[in-house]
Motif scaffolding. Sequence first.
Motif, short mmCIF file in Angstrom:
data_model
loop_
_atom_site.label_atom_id
_atom_site.label_comp_id
_atom_site.label_asym_id
_atom_site.label_seq_id
_atom_site.Cartn_x
_atom_site.Cartn_y
_atom_site.Cartn_z
N ALA A 156 -62.15 67.43 -38.14
CA ALA A 156 -62.74 66.70 -39.27
C ALA A 156 -63.88 65.83 -38.76
CB ALA A 156 -61.69 65.81 -39.94
N GLU A 157 -64.84 65.60 -39.62
CA GLU A 157 -65.94 64.68 -39.29
C GLU A 157 -66.38 63.97 -40.55
OE1 GLU A 157 -69.35 64.99 -40.32
OE2 GLU A 157 -68.72 66.57 -41.70
N GLY A 158 -67.02 62.85 -40.36
CA GLY A 158 -67.52 62.11 -41.51
C GLY A 158 -67.61 60.63 -41.23
N ARG A 159 -67.62 59.86 -42.30
CA ARG A 159 -67.77 58.40 -42.22
C ARG A 159 -66.47 57.76 -42.67
NH1 ARG A 159 -72.94 55.86 -42.65
NH2 ARG A 159 -72.74 53.77 -41.73
N LEU A 182 -56.80 56.70 -41.32
CA LEU A 182 -58.24 56.53 -41.55
C LEU A 182 -58.65 57.41 -42.72
CD1 LEU A 182 -59.52 56.80 -37.86
CD2 LEU A 182 -58.71 54.77 -39.07
N GLU A 183 -59.33 56.82 -43.69
CA GLU A 183 -59.88 57.59 -44.80
C GLU A 183 -61.32 57.95 -44.45
OE1 GLU A 183 -57.29 55.16 -48.18
OE2 GLU A 183 -59.48 55.12 -48.22
N VAL A 184 -61.63 59.24 -44.50
CA VAL A 184 -62.92 59.72 -44.02
C VAL A 184 -63.60 60.55 -45.09
CG1 VAL A 184 -64.08 61.11 -42.26
CG2 VAL A 184 -62.08 59.73 -41.64
N ALA A 185 -64.84 60.19 -45.40
CA ALA A 185 -65.67 60.99 -46.31
C ALA A 185 -66.49 61.95 -45.47
CB ALA A 185 -66.57 60.09 -47.14
N TYR A 231 -69.91 66.98 -46.15
CA TYR A 231 -70.13 68.05 -47.14
C TYR A 231 -69.29 67.83 -48.39
CZ TYR A 231 -72.22 70.08 -43.00
OH TYR A 231 -73.00 70.28 -41.88
N GLY A 232 -69.00 66.54 -48.68
CA GLY A 232 -68.28 66.22 -49.88
C GLY A 232 -66.77 66.32 -49.77
N ASP A 233 -66.28 66.68 -48.61
CA ASP A 233 -64.84 66.76 -48.42
C ASP A 233 -64.27 65.39 -48.05
OD1 ASP A 233 -66.34 66.91 -46.18
OD2 ASP A 233 -65.17 68.45 -45.17
#
Length: 210
Positions: free
Chosen positions: A61-64, A73-76, A79-81
């Motif tokens: 997983a990757e994101g902010r 951890l909640e991650v956005a 690609y909208g996932d």
Amino acid sequence: MNRDSERAPRAGLDRRRFLTTAALGGATIVGASALGGLDADAAFAAPMASLDPAIASSAFAEGRITGIRGSVLEVAGSYGDHHLIQMTNATSVWKLRPTTAAEISIGDGLYARGVDMPDGTIAADAVWVNIVNLYCTIRGIAKDRLHLTHGDHDHAVVGRIVPDTTTASYQGGALTRDLSRVRIGQAAQVLGAWRPEDDSVDIARVTVGH
């Protein structure tokens, strides 16, 4: 072998080569290196098969990071996932250097590798926070920073030299804290941690002449 020694942890069965198990929703999670390397380079390595035959594949997983609820951890995603990353006592955390989950903040970027859990979370084996891997050109050198450009449009980035952390590698040689052979105009690969507050990069390693 006496009973006490039978109870003592076996040095060989540590996080380098063995699963750390923990109860999470009735399932067993994989820990540490069973899914691959833990160092910063591993964040950009091609996906590899699990080293444990009990684990069919690893999740990525990757994101902010948009929220932190206890150990989740909640991650956005980019690609909208959306991902929920479950931190465990076996999770390896990198943020410029190996560290702990306490250093993770909302707003940080994240790469995570782990195992899909029945509750929809990913139990993280390894988490890399704000990690960047830039192929760039050195445009300027100061005592505490390198001025870099990268990409098709020569995007300018300040690379901060971090005492006791930043290292260099020359032509694939061993890592050294001696940066005196870094030259303006050289092509370089910079591995480091992005600083969201000013969009600069703390340099973990600069490689030139590769």
